[in-house]
Design an enzyme around this catalytic site. Sequence first.
Site, PDB file in Angstrom:
ATOM      1  N   CYS A  85       0.835  -1.203   0.000  1.00  0.00           N
ATOM      2  CA  CYS A  85       0.000   0.000   0.000  1.00  0.00           C
ATOM      3  C   CYS A  85       0.877   1.263   0.000  1.00  0.00           C
ATOM      4  CB  CYS A  85      -0.984  -0.057   1.181  1.00  0.00           C
ATOM      5  SG  CYS A  85      -2.385   1.052   0.988  1.00  0.00           S
ATOM      6  N   HIS A 202      -3.487  -5.630   1.030  1.00  0.00           N
ATOM      7  CA  HIS A 202      -2.823  -5.847   2.324  1.00  0.00           C
ATOM      8  C   HIS A 202      -2.757  -7.327   2.698  1.00  0.00           C
ATOM      9  CE1 HIS A 202      -2.389  -1.720   3.864  1.00  0.00           C
ATOM     10  NE2 HIS A 202      -3.455  -1.450   3.154  1.00  0.00           N
ATOM     11  N   GLU A 204      -0.822  -8.733   4.747  1.00  0.00           N
ATOM     12  CA  GLU A 204      -0.537  -8.893   6.192  1.00  0.00           C
ATOM     13  C   GLU A 204      -1.814  -8.849   7.031  1.00  0.00           C
ATOM     14  OE1 GLU A 204      -0.459  -6.164   4.623  1.00  0.00           O
ATOM     15  OE2 GLU A 204      -0.907  -4.476   5.940  1.00  0.00           O
TER      16      GLU A 204
END
Lengths: 235, 78
Positions: A85, A202, A204
């Site tokens: 990002c 994302h 994660e």
Amino acid sequence: MKFSVLQFPGSNSDQDCVHAVLALGHQAEYLWHRQTSVGDCEAILIPGGFSYGDYLRAGAVARHSPILSAVIEFARAGGLVLGICNGFQILCEAGLLPGALVRNRGRTFRCEHVFLRAENRTSPFTCAVPEARTLKIPIAHGEGCYVAEPSTIADLERHGQVLWRYTDADGRVSDEANPNGSLANIAGIGNREANVAGLMPHPERACEPLAGSDDGKYWLESMIRTVTASQPNGA
Amino acid sequence: MKAKITITPKAAILDPQGQQVQQTMEQLGYGDIRRARVGKYLELELGDDTPELRNQVQRACREFLSNPVIEDFQLDFE
């Protein structure tokens, strides 16, 4: 394996990155933006957020921070660097990846789960992705529309540097599946040397079933597999 | 000396902000508004005018203040 996660004023996914690495049983430490060395880490994650308030342009100030000089040196020596990002925006601003991220075509901030297809499953960031698997990963951005010169896009395609594309749940590329207007549905790319990559989604935030998907673990597992395979004792 | 810098999105880059401004102006009845581009304006207060300082500001425009992939800039000194 030891990851370092950068922290800028305004980072907001730094703790998610550390949590994801620890959940997979590996080590992670933070690197503050004023630090001038990356220490003894084996891979670097540049997290999402709004570094320095996105002042001037997203990533423009972070790109000139002290830690970025050390990251650029680490990348030039072949170290693995993944920007997520805002981290992707920073890598583009730094010139480690080509192109730029601009405001979403639809003018809205998009915060939802999307589907991605790993286009090149030989890179250090995609090698653990199971064949033909569509990946369910969240996005949260207002400036994620990937743009570059047509010749740059052609180069990326030719050299297998488009690593992830936005698709529907069945892995089909379409305008409807493109949340931000990115050229060629590009969600993330790598450099020619394949040791630096960036993407807007994302992973994660999708490393445990509790988070709605654990497909994000394939990003870290790919990096872990790459680094451990390069070590002489295979440790 | 002052530097006045105008940064605009490149013509080939989609400018959703500009599109929104154009559409809203049209809705508000401001007349024949065909296109709007939204950029940014910076004013720098500088020391004494020297060729070196002008070069440095020019370089800053290229390397930091604008992103040549997506933006053009115009730099004026006064």
